[in-house]
Each structure stands twice: as C-alpha cells, then as structure tokens.
Design a protein around this motif. Structure first.
Motif, PDB file in Angstrom:
ATOM      1  N   MET A 173     -17.710 -14.408  -2.153  1.00  0.00           N
ATOM      2  CA  MET A 173     -17.049 -13.886  -0.869  1.00  0.00           C
ATOM      3  C   MET A 173     -16.005 -13.061   0.130  1.00  0.00           C
ATOM      4  SD  MET A 173     -16.506 -17.567   1.738  1.00  0.00           S
ATOM      5  CE  MET A 173     -15.953 -16.953   3.546  1.00  0.00           C
ATOM      6  N   ALA A 174     -14.733 -13.087  -1.419  1.00  0.00           N
ATOM      7  CA  ALA A 174     -13.339 -12.734  -0.849  1.00  0.00           C
ATOM      8  C   ALA A 174     -13.017 -12.556  -2.048  1.00  0.00           C
ATOM      9  CB  ALA A 174     -12.827 -13.651  -0.060  1.00  0.00           C
ATOM     10  N   TYR A 175     -12.275 -10.796  -1.843  1.00  0.00           N
ATOM     11  CA  TYR A 175     -11.781  -9.610  -2.706  1.00  0.00           C
ATOM     12  C   TYR A 175     -11.112  -9.343  -2.758  1.00  0.00           C
ATOM     13  CZ  TYR A 175     -16.810 -10.139  -3.601  1.00  0.00           C
ATOM     14  OH  TYR A 175     -18.686 -10.923  -3.344  1.00  0.00           O
ATOM     15  N   LEU A 176      -9.738  -8.943  -3.763  1.00  0.00           N
ATOM     16  CA  LEU A 176      -8.717  -8.780  -3.194  1.00  0.00           C
ATOM     17  C   LEU A 176      -8.364  -7.345  -3.936  1.00  0.00           C
ATOM     18  CD1 LEU A 176      -5.040  -8.907  -1.947  1.00  0.00           C
ATOM     19  CD2 LEU A 176      -5.418 -10.388  -4.318  1.00  0.00           C
ATOM     20  N   LYS A 177      -7.121  -6.691  -3.469  1.00  0.00           N
ATOM     21  CA  LYS A 177      -6.657  -5.251  -3.779  1.00  0.00           C
ATOM     22  C   LYS A 177      -5.658  -5.377  -3.401  1.00  0.00           C
ATOM     23  CE  LYS A 177      -8.575  -0.457  -5.077  1.00  0.00           C
ATOM     24  NZ  LYS A 177      -9.246   0.479  -4.970  1.00  0.00           N
ATOM     25  N   LYS A 178      -4.430  -4.750  -5.386  1.00  0.00           N
ATOM     26  CA  LYS A 178      -3.190  -4.367  -4.597  1.00  0.00           C
ATOM     27  C   LYS A 178      -3.953  -2.750  -4.300  1.00  0.00           C
ATOM     28  CE  LYS A 178      -1.545  -8.689  -7.159  1.00  0.00           C
ATOM     29  NZ  LYS A 178      -1.906  -8.705  -8.495  1.00  0.00           N
ATOM     30  N   ASN A 179      -2.356  -2.081  -3.098  1.00  0.00           N
ATOM     31  CA  ASN A 179      -3.009  -0.621  -3.253  1.00  0.00           C
ATOM     32  C   ASN A 179      -1.152  -0.231  -3.161  1.00  0.00           C
ATOM     33  OD1 ASN A 179      -6.318  -0.655  -2.183  1.00  0.00           O
ATOM     34  ND2 ASN A 179      -4.981  -2.311  -1.344  1.00  0.00           N
ATOM     35  N   THR A 180      -0.910   0.705  -3.550  1.00  0.00           N
ATOM     36  CA  THR A 180       0.085   1.883  -3.943  1.00  0.00           C
ATOM     37  C   THR A 180      -0.181   2.748  -2.419  1.00  0.00           C
ATOM     38  OG1 THR A 180      -0.729   3.769  -4.577  1.00  0.00           O
ATOM     39  CG2 THR A 180      -0.377   2.629  -5.935  1.00  0.00           C
ATOM     40  N   ARG A 181       1.120   3.439  -1.953  1.00  0.00           N
ATOM     41  CA  ARG A 181       1.311   4.045  -0.704  1.00  0.00           C
ATOM     42  C   ARG A 181       0.384   4.963  -0.513  1.00  0.00           C
ATOM     43  NH1 ARG A 181       6.939   4.188  -1.971  1.00  0.00           N
ATOM     44  NH2 ARG A 181       8.026   2.716  -0.789  1.00  0.00           N
ATOM     45  N   GLY A 182       0.487   5.483  -1.492  1.00  0.00           N
ATOM     46  CA  GLY A 182      -0.895   6.734  -1.596  1.00  0.00           C
ATOM     47  C   GLY A 182      -2.294   6.621  -1.209  1.00  0.00           C
ATOM     48  N   ALA A 183      -2.883   5.678  -1.590  1.00  0.00           N
ATOM     49  CA  ALA A 183      -3.928   5.008  -1.339  1.00  0.00           C
ATOM     50  C   ALA A 183      -3.634   4.455   0.093  1.00  0.00           C
ATOM     51  CB  ALA A 183      -4.604   3.449  -1.810  1.00  0.00           C
ATOM     52  N   VAL A 184      -3.576   4.571   0.854  1.00  0.00           N
ATOM     53  CA  VAL A 184      -3.238   3.727   2.294  1.00  0.00           C
ATOM     54  C   VAL A 184      -3.901   4.884   3.256  1.00  0.00           C
ATOM     55  CG1 VAL A 184      -1.271   2.799   4.440  1.00  0.00           C
ATOM     56  CG2 VAL A 184      -1.348   1.899   2.187  1.00  0.00           C
ATOM     57  N   PRO A 185      -3.641   6.240   3.479  1.00  0.00           N
ATOM     58  CA  PRO A 185      -4.429   6.982   4.168  1.00  0.00           C
ATOM     59  C   PRO A 185      -6.217   6.862   4.370  1.00  0.00           C
ATOM     60  CG  PRO A 185      -2.559   7.758   3.338  1.00  0.00           C
ATOM     61  CD  PRO A 185      -2.866   6.561   2.770  1.00  0.00           C
ATOM     62  N   MET A 224      10.611  -0.545  -2.825  1.00  0.00           N
ATOM     63  CA  MET A 224      11.231   0.192  -4.276  1.00  0.00           C
ATOM     64  C   MET A 224      10.897   1.573  -3.591  1.00  0.00           C
ATOM     65  SD  MET A 224      10.958  -2.336  -7.056  1.00  0.00           S
ATOM     66  CE  MET A 224      11.622  -0.673  -8.124  1.00  0.00           C
ATOM     67  N   LYS A 225      10.877   3.241  -4.204  1.00  0.00           N
ATOM     68  CA  LYS A 225      10.537   3.759  -3.903  1.00  0.00           C
ATOM     69  C   LYS A 225       9.700   4.350  -4.737  1.00  0.00           C
ATOM     70  CE  LYS A 225      12.619   4.144   0.759  1.00  0.00           C
ATOM     71  NZ  LYS A 225      12.120   4.456   1.510  1.00  0.00           N
ATOM     72  N   ARG A 226       9.210   4.045  -5.369  1.00  0.00           N
ATOM     73  CA  ARG A 226       8.424   4.600  -6.579  1.00  0.00           C
ATOM     74  C   ARG A 226       6.979   4.631  -6.112  1.00  0.00           C
ATOM     75  NH1 ARG A 226       9.450  -0.646 -10.814  1.00  0.00           N
ATOM     76  NH2 ARG A 226       7.496   0.811 -11.624  1.00  0.00           N
ATOM     77  N   ASP A 227       5.975   4.888  -6.600  1.00  0.00           N
ATOM     78  CA  ASP A 227       4.875   5.564  -6.675  1.00  0.00           C
ATOM     79  C   ASP A 227       3.770   4.909  -7.114  1.00  0.00           C
ATOM     80  OD1 ASP A 227       5.407   7.971  -5.261  1.00  0.00           O
ATOM     81  OD2 ASP A 227       5.149   9.301  -6.865  1.00  0.00           O
ATOM     82  N   ASP A 228       4.162   3.582  -7.742  1.00  0.00           N
ATOM     83  CA  ASP A 228       3.027   2.977  -8.393  1.00  0.00           C
ATOM     84  C   ASP A 228       3.258   0.828  -7.654  1.00  0.00           C
ATOM     85  OD1 ASP A 228       5.724   2.197  -9.523  1.00  0.00           O
ATOM     86  OD2 ASP A 228       5.207   1.459 -11.133  1.00  0.00           O
ATOM     87  N   VAL A 229       4.606   1.383  -6.529  1.00  0.00           N
ATOM     88  CA  VAL A 229       4.743  -0.426  -6.165  1.00  0.00           C
ATOM     89  C   VAL A 229       3.380  -0.504  -5.263  1.00  0.00           C
ATOM     90  CG1 VAL A 229       5.785  -1.598  -4.176  1.00  0.00           C
ATOM     91  CG2 VAL A 229       7.131   0.578  -6.367  1.00  0.00           C
ATOM     92  N   LYS A 230       2.462  -1.668  -5.502  1.00  0.00           N
ATOM     93  CA  LYS A 230       1.758  -1.830  -4.966  1.00  0.00           C
ATOM     94  C   LYS A 230       2.205  -3.012  -3.551  1.00  0.00           C
ATOM     95  CE  LYS A 230      -0.812  -1.423  -8.398  1.00  0.00           C
ATOM     96  NZ  LYS A 230      -1.628  -0.580  -8.089  1.00  0.00           N
ATOM     97  N   ALA A 231       2.305  -1.213  -2.676  1.00  0.00           N
ATOM     98  CA  ALA A 231       2.660  -1.922  -0.942  1.00  0.00           C
ATOM     99  C   ALA A 231       1.448  -2.280  -0.676  1.00  0.00           C
ATOM    100  CB  ALA A 231       3.323  -0.409  -0.535  1.00  0.00           C
ATOM    101  N   TYR A 259      -9.074  -6.946   5.397  1.00  0.00           N
ATOM    102  CA  TYR A 259      -7.637  -7.656   6.162  1.00  0.00           C
ATOM    103  C   TYR A 259      -7.324  -6.580   5.069  1.00  0.00           C
ATOM    104  CZ  TYR A 259      -4.235 -10.203   7.683  1.00  0.00           C
ATOM    105  OH  TYR A 259      -2.842 -10.856   7.798  1.00  0.00           O
ATOM    106  N   ALA A 260      -5.612  -6.068   5.477  1.00  0.00           N
ATOM    107  CA  ALA A 260      -4.888  -5.267   4.756  1.00  0.00           C
ATOM    108  C   ALA A 260      -3.952  -6.163   5.325  1.00  0.00           C
ATOM    109  CB  ALA A 260      -4.983  -4.258   5.203  1.00  0.00           C
ATOM    110  N   PHE A 261      -2.654  -6.668   4.589  1.00  0.00           N
ATOM    111  CA  PHE A 261      -1.218  -6.771   4.838  1.00  0.00           C
ATOM    112  C   PHE A 261      -0.518  -6.211   3.908  1.00  0.00           C
ATOM    113  CE2 PHE A 261      -2.896  -9.590   2.367  1.00  0.00           C
ATOM    114  CZ  PHE A 261      -1.904 -10.076   1.515  1.00  0.00           C
ATOM    115  N   VAL A 262       1.173  -6.409   4.200  1.00  0.00           N
ATOM    116  CA  VAL A 262       2.106  -5.807   3.343  1.00  0.00           C
ATOM    117  C   VAL A 262       2.687  -7.017   2.981  1.00  0.00           C
ATOM    118  CG1 VAL A 262       4.546  -4.464   3.506  1.00  0.00           C
ATOM    119  CG2 VAL A 262       2.588  -4.085   4.462  1.00  0.00           C
ATOM    120  N   LYS A 290      11.785  -8.121   1.966  1.00  0.00           N
ATOM    121  CA  LYS A 290      11.262  -6.633   0.689  1.00  0.00           C
ATOM    122  C   LYS A 290      10.281  -7.236   0.287  1.00  0.00           C
ATOM    123  CE  LYS A 290      12.121  -9.331  -4.521  1.00  0.00           C
ATOM    124  NZ  LYS A 290      12.692  -9.138  -4.912  1.00  0.00           N
ATOM    125  N   VAL A 291       9.313  -5.655  -0.563  1.00  0.00           N
ATOM    126  CA  VAL A 291       7.537  -5.469  -0.822  1.00  0.00           C
ATOM    127  C   VAL A 291       7.874  -6.398  -1.665  1.00  0.00           C
ATOM    128  CG1 VAL A 291       5.902  -4.294  -1.141  1.00  0.00           C
ATOM    129  CG2 VAL A 291       7.407  -4.140   0.737  1.00  0.00           C
TER     130      VAL A 291
END
Length: 315
Positions: free
Chosen positions: A1-13, A63-70, A126-129, A141-142
C-alpha cells in the motif's frame, strides 16, 4: 500500500516533472493522459514542487554532497475496499493521508502531495525534505538517516494501517449516516403522502359539510316558507314541526324534486305517515294519503333500480 524512496537533489527535477505532469510524453505507458485532468494537487499555495524544495533547503542546513538524500517520497495507493466508492470519498481518503504524513514528518517539510488518477491504481505521491534538529549545533539539518530510521519504517505501516481502520470506521459511520438519511427521507415521503391524504380527506369533509349546510339552509327556507304560507293562507300562527316537515315533502313531490336515496325516501314516508296518524294535523288527509302513495312508489323504483344494478354487476 505504501512505498518509500530516498532521493538526491539531482533526482528532484525529474520527479517534479512526473508528479506534476509537466509533459504529455511519458515513458510510463500506464499513464492515460485523457484522465490526467482528474489528478489532484493537495498543496494549495500556488507554488510548484521544485520551488518548495529549494525554498526549504534554503531554510535548513544541507551538506553540499551529490549523494545526500535530500528528498524522501512516499507512494500510498488507494485501498482495495475504496476502489468502488465515489470519487469524493477517494479524494477524502487521500486528503486525510496527506494530513497523516504532515503530522508525521512536519507540514513545513512537505514539498509535494499529488494524487494520480490517470494510472492503473489511484495513488498519492508525497514528497518531503527529511529534516531534524541538530541539538549540538542548534540548527535544523537534512538527514534522511535520522528521520527515516528503522523504527520509523517498522512502525509506519502499522500506524498507517491503524489510520486505515479509523478511516474504515469513518466510512461505516458515513454509510450508516447515509442509510439513516435515506430512511428519514423515505419516512418523510410517507408522511408527506399521508399528509396529502389527510388534506384530501379534509377537502372532502369540508365539501360534505358545505353540502350539509346548504341542505340545512334549504330545509330551513322551505320550513319558513311553509310557516308563512300557512299563516297567510289559513291564519294559523303556530304549527307543529311534524306538519312543517310533511308539507315540505309534499311540496317537493308536487314539484317532482325526488330523492335518489332510499334511506331519505324512507324518512319521507315516516314523516308523512306520522302526520297522517296525528289527529291535530292541519294537512288534508287525502293529500297525505296521496303523498304516502307517491313515496312508496318512489321507494319501490329505487329498490328495483338497485336490484337491476346488482344483476348487471354480477353478470
């Protein structure tokens, strides 16, 4: 029924394009663009997902890292038991689910809440920081690791299932309320029908009462006319009521104003017969005898008419 995914900044657009349907050219073949108009954006601030995401990151440390799950995203699908309910009830479920997620992760961290009705199964994105308070550095902090802990993930479905139970109970209560409303409406319709019948009966009684009054007025007029006639012609100041009634009947017989009611005819016969046997009557006996014969003949005709009518019905 519910599925979670963690995403980096680059995936947001890319996620924003998918969530908000910013293109009609989808790689997902399950999307029916003809139904996209039914999709529902539960964020009502007039902004868009990408703007909200950037604005929230500006308010907290990341953090200014590309792999941060923001960004974290939950997909919550419509329960099977709500698959056939009206659109308004499905809409209410997703709105309540958004509130559940806002309460869990903070409404200020939500950047998207979109319901898709244009795919195989209706579902909420549903997306959130994922934001926490850093007590050591006294700042927000994130940190997806600290927000989406094992405990959070282990309890999420249980909490959501309890939430579903509450919704199910709400649905039952709503259906019961609907049934009660329908029952009340049905009973109200019956009452209205009964009221209409009462009004119809009232009109009939009113009409019958008016007819009775008219009949009484007519009888009184005849009574007065008889008394005036006797007083003027015979010089009699007082006369028995029985004589007045008998003279009224004789007057009707003279003018061929015959009743069609056997009971009334029998009453006429009784009145004339009573007057005939009264030694003090002022009416000529021959005239009374004539009247009695006329009424008897009338009664016989009414009896024969009723008998012929009955025979016709039996055939």
């Amino acid at each position: 029924m519910a599925y979670l995914k963690k995403n980096t900044r680059g995936a947001v657009p890319g996620l924003a394009v998918h969530f908000e349907r910013k293109t009609d050219h989808h790689t997902n073949k399950e999307i029916d663009v003809a139904k996209t108009y039914r999709n529902q954006d539960l964020m009502t601030d007039g902004s868009d997902m990408l703007s909200r995401f950037n604005e929230r990151l500006n308010d907290v440390y990341c953090m200014k890292r590309d792999d941060v799950k923001a960004l974290a995203t939950w997909i919550v699908t419509l329960p099977e038991e709500l698959a056939e309910v009206p659109y308004e009830q499905q809409e209410a479920f997703f709105e309540a689910t958004k509130q559940f997620l806002d309460d869990r992760y903070g409404q200020e961290n939500a950047v998207a809440a979109v319901v898709h009705y244009d795919e195989t199964t209706p579902h909420l994105h549903y997306a959130f920081v994922p934001v926490v308070f850093d007590a050591k550095k006294q700042r927000y902090k994130v940190s997806a690791k600290q927000v989406l802990t094992r405990h959070d993930l282990q309890t999420f479905h249980d909490d959501l299932d309890r939430f579903k139970t509450v919704l199910a109970n709400m649905k039952k209560a709503q259906l019961q309320s609907q049934r009660n409303a329908e029952q009340t409406s049905h009973e109200l319709s019956k009452v209205k029908e009964q009221l209409a019948d009462v009004k119809a009966d009232h009109q009939k009684l009113k009409k019958a009462h008016q007819q009775l009054q008219d009949s009484q007025q007519e009888s009184q007029s005849i009574d007065n006319a008889m008394r005036d006639m006797i007083k003027n012609d015979d010089g009699v100041d007082s006369i028995k009521q029985s004589d007045v009634e008998a003279r009224g009947i004789l007057y009707k017989l003279d003018h061929n104003e015959l009743t069609k009611n056997k009971i009334e005819a029998a009453s006429w016969l009784n009145i004339l017969t009573t007057a005939r046997h009264d030694r003090e009557t002022k009416i000529d006996h021959k005239r009374l005898d004539w009247g009695i014969d006329q009424v008897k003949a009338l009664i016989n005709r009414l009896v024969e008419l009723a008998r012929d009518l009955f025979k016709g019905i039996m055939r």
